[in-house]
Design a protein around this motif. Structure first.
Motif, mmCIF file in Angstrom:
data_model
loop_
_atom_site.group_PDB
_atom_site.id
_atom_site.type_symbol
_atom_site.label_atom_id
_atom_site.label_comp_id
_atom_site.label_asym_id
_atom_site.label_seq_id
_atom_site.Cartn_x
_atom_site.Cartn_y
_atom_site.Cartn_z
ATOM 1 N N MET A 105 0.840 -1.187 0.000
ATOM 2 C CA MET A 105 0.000 0.000 0.000
ATOM 3 C C MET A 105 0.881 1.245 0.000
ATOM 4 N N LYS B 48 -7.679 -14.854 -12.556
ATOM 5 C CA LYS B 48 -8.372 -13.691 -12.016
ATOM 6 C C LYS B 48 -9.533 -13.295 -12.911
ATOM 7 N N SER C 147 -14.735 -4.482 -2.011
ATOM 8 C CA SER C 147 -13.736 -5.538 -2.183
ATOM 9 C C SER C 147 -13.277 -6.077 -0.838
ATOM 10 N N GLN C 148 -12.878 -7.344 -0.853
ATOM 11 C CA GLN C 148 -12.381 -7.952 0.378
ATOM 12 C C GLN C 148 -11.080 -7.296 0.847
ATOM 13 N N SER C 149 -10.307 -6.716 -0.054
ATOM 14 C CA SER C 149 -9.090 -6.015 0.370
ATOM 15 C C SER C 149 -9.456 -4.791 1.202
ATOM 16 N N ASN C 150 -10.520 -4.072 0.805
ATOM 17 C CA ASN C 150 -10.979 -2.938 1.601
ATOM 18 C C ASN C 150 -11.511 -3.379 2.955
ATOM 19 N N ARG D 123 -10.646 -6.126 4.633
ATOM 20 C CA ARG D 123 -9.508 -6.516 5.472
ATOM 21 C C ARG D 123 -8.770 -5.280 5.990
ATOM 22 N N MET D 124 -8.634 -4.257 5.142
ATOM 23 C CA MET D 124 -7.980 -3.036 5.572
ATOM 24 C C MET D 124 -8.777 -2.387 6.705
ATOM 25 N N LYS E 206 -5.790 4.253 -1.780
ATOM 26 C CA LYS E 206 -5.842 3.417 -0.579
ATOM 27 C C LYS E 206 -5.172 4.098 0.605
ATOM 28 N N THR F 198 -8.183 -4.243 10.002
ATOM 29 C CA THR F 198 -6.830 -4.104 10.542
ATOM 30 C C THR F 198 -6.432 -2.643 10.763
ATOM 31 N N SER G 244 -15.138 4.456 -4.175
ATOM 32 C CA SER G 244 -14.159 3.872 -5.082
ATOM 33 C C SER G 244 -13.715 4.960 -6.057
#
Length: 470
Positions: free
Chosen positions: A1, A295, A199-202, A204-205, A181, A208, A144
């Motif tokens: 990131m 992907k 998104s799953q990345s968002n 997870r962010m 990000k 955490t 987004s």
């Protein structure tokens, strides 16, 4: 990131400071003011001309979905949410339990960071803004990058309504462009609560970030069609859900598992609803187009089935102008990508010998992707629906309904209207309800003394002692 620059970090801090100052005044203004703010934000998106403009802008700038369905989504979700909030007390004393001596007081959380996806760049921010305001909070939206212009227009409309109502525009803000990000992560760390959809990345962010957070799980809904279902009724509902807004919803069916006695009739019913069943060669070509290096390709995301078929070189299929594409599948997992979420009007079709095998197939699909979200079922009685809710890793069992319409709340069921569905620990979430106003408030409890009552030990353990002895 990427790391935020000092200037970007300072800009976010200034936004949060303005939001916090406005929120401290707002939270004690009384229920009427909170209700007025929520209504102002709701009318900002609901008014038909603004709604149409936002829907068209969303499709133009993101390339996802279609404006007509986005208009419908905005128009249904917002009044549905306002129905859920009508008359609800969200500040001050909300409950008294005289027997336990408990008084509950609703309290605001503070500044909410609303992380929102490109698939719903107006509807999802609006839903979160309304809920946050109803509970006395300020909110800063992190849209987004593709959805930035739509979200900016929405917030401009909110501010216009706020001006009429004498409300502080700093209660509703948005990260400035360019959205990245690093800025989003900074916002998450500085606010009081994160509500993350996308998104799953968002997600997870968010989890955490060090800030309390509600995030959603991955979608990959399967629907079971039992031998007792009406094929035409089930096909109509599945087709509506599969094609609504070009399948941008995480609640759109990605797989349908059909009991063998009804399999052929159900396929024919799906074809009558505009489904095109691909043969093995056509399926292989579609797979090669939709997935590159394992992907999912953005080239097929939220596009019309006809356009996807043309992209895959399936001219004969495209010429039929299908509403959705179907592929027969037997496996699940990374080696069978059609068993996963597709975010496109493409449906994997499974045959099950009987209901127990149908359940095993759905379990296999969810081990790969989508655990915790929901399952649909057509032609099930209450007993089977409860069995599915007992055995499958899902937070919702949607019975005889168009899944993507029903899961986020509907005027035909009792779920809260929402565009963010919690998936429980199965989906790595800390909640399993539809995200609603309850997640946007704290509860303070006043604890009064009551008459002491200490139970007898023998009475507490009577059943245990009778069963196994002392």
């Amino acid at each position: 990131m990427s790391q935020p620059s000092a200037d970007a970090d300072r800009a976010v801090a200034e936004q949060v400071a303005r939001a916090r100052a406005a929120q401290r005044r707002f939270e004690h203004a009384g229920q009427d003011t909170l209700d007025t703010a929520a209504a102002a934000a709701a009318w900002a998106i609901m008014e038909p001309q603004r709604n149409r403009l936002l829907a068209e802008l969303a499709v133009r700038d993101t390339g996802l979905g279609n404006a007509s369905d986005k208009f419908t989504k905005n128009y249904r979700k917002t009044p549905g949410l306002m129905r859920d909030l009508d008359g609800v007390v969200t500040t001050g004393v909300v409950a008294r339990d005289e027997a336990k001596g408990i008084i509950e007081i609703a309290r605001a959380i503070g500044v909410v960071a609303a992380i929102t996806p490109s698939t719903n760049p107006a509807a999802t921010p609006a839903n979160k803004i309304i809920n946050a305001l109803k509970c006395g909070n300020a909110v800063i939206v992190a849209p987004s990058p593709k959805g930035h212009s739509t979200c900016a227009r929405l917030i401009g409309f909110v501010h216009e309504q706020f001006a009429k109502a004498g409300l502080d525009p700093d209660l509703v803000q948005m990260l400035p462009a360019p959205i990245d990000k690093a800025a989003t992560a900074t916002l998450m760390k500085q606010c009081d609560l994160v509500v993350a959809t996308g998104s799953q990345s968002n997600v997870r962010m968010a989890y955490t970030s060090g800030t309390p957070a509600f995030g959603v799980g991955a979608g990959n809904v399967a629907a079971i069609v039992t031998a007792l279902a009406d094929p035409d009724a089930a096909a109509r509902k599945i087709a509506l859900s599969k094609t609504f807004d070009n399948a941008t919803s995480c609640s759109s069916e990605n797989s349908v598992v059909i009991e063998a006695p009804i399999y052929e009739r159900m396929l024919e019913a799906l074809k009558r609803q505009g489904g095109a069943l691909l043969d093995d060669e056509q399926k292989a070509r579609l797979q090669a187009t939709m997935w590159r290096d394992g992907k999912l390709s953005a080239r097929c995301t939220a596009r019309l089935a006809e356009e996807i078929a043309r992209e895959a070189g399936l001219a004969d299929i495209a010429a039929r102008e299908p509403r959705f594409l179907m592929v027969e599948e037997t496996g699940y997992g990374a080696g069978c990508p059609f068993s996963g979420e597709k975010l496109a009007p493409v449906l994997a079709v499974y045959r099950a010998r009987e209901i127990d095998e149908a359940v095993r197939i759905v379990e296999g699909i969810y081990r790969y992707m989508g655990a915790g979200h929901s399952v649909g079922v057509h032609g099930a009685g209450d007993a089977l629906a409860v069995t599915l809710g007992t055995q499958l890793p899902v937070a919702r069992v949607i019975v005889d309904q168009a899944h993507c319409i029903a899961t986020g709340g509907s005027f035909e069921n009792g779920l809260p209207f929402s565009l963010s569905m919690g998936c429980g620990t199965w989906g790595r979430n800390n909640f399993s309800t539809n995200l609603n106003f309850r997640q946007y408030m704290n509860i303070t409890r006043v604890v009064l003394p009551i008459a002491e009552h200490v139970p007898e030990v023998d009475a507490l353990f009577e059943a245990y002692f009778c069963k196994v002895g002392r």
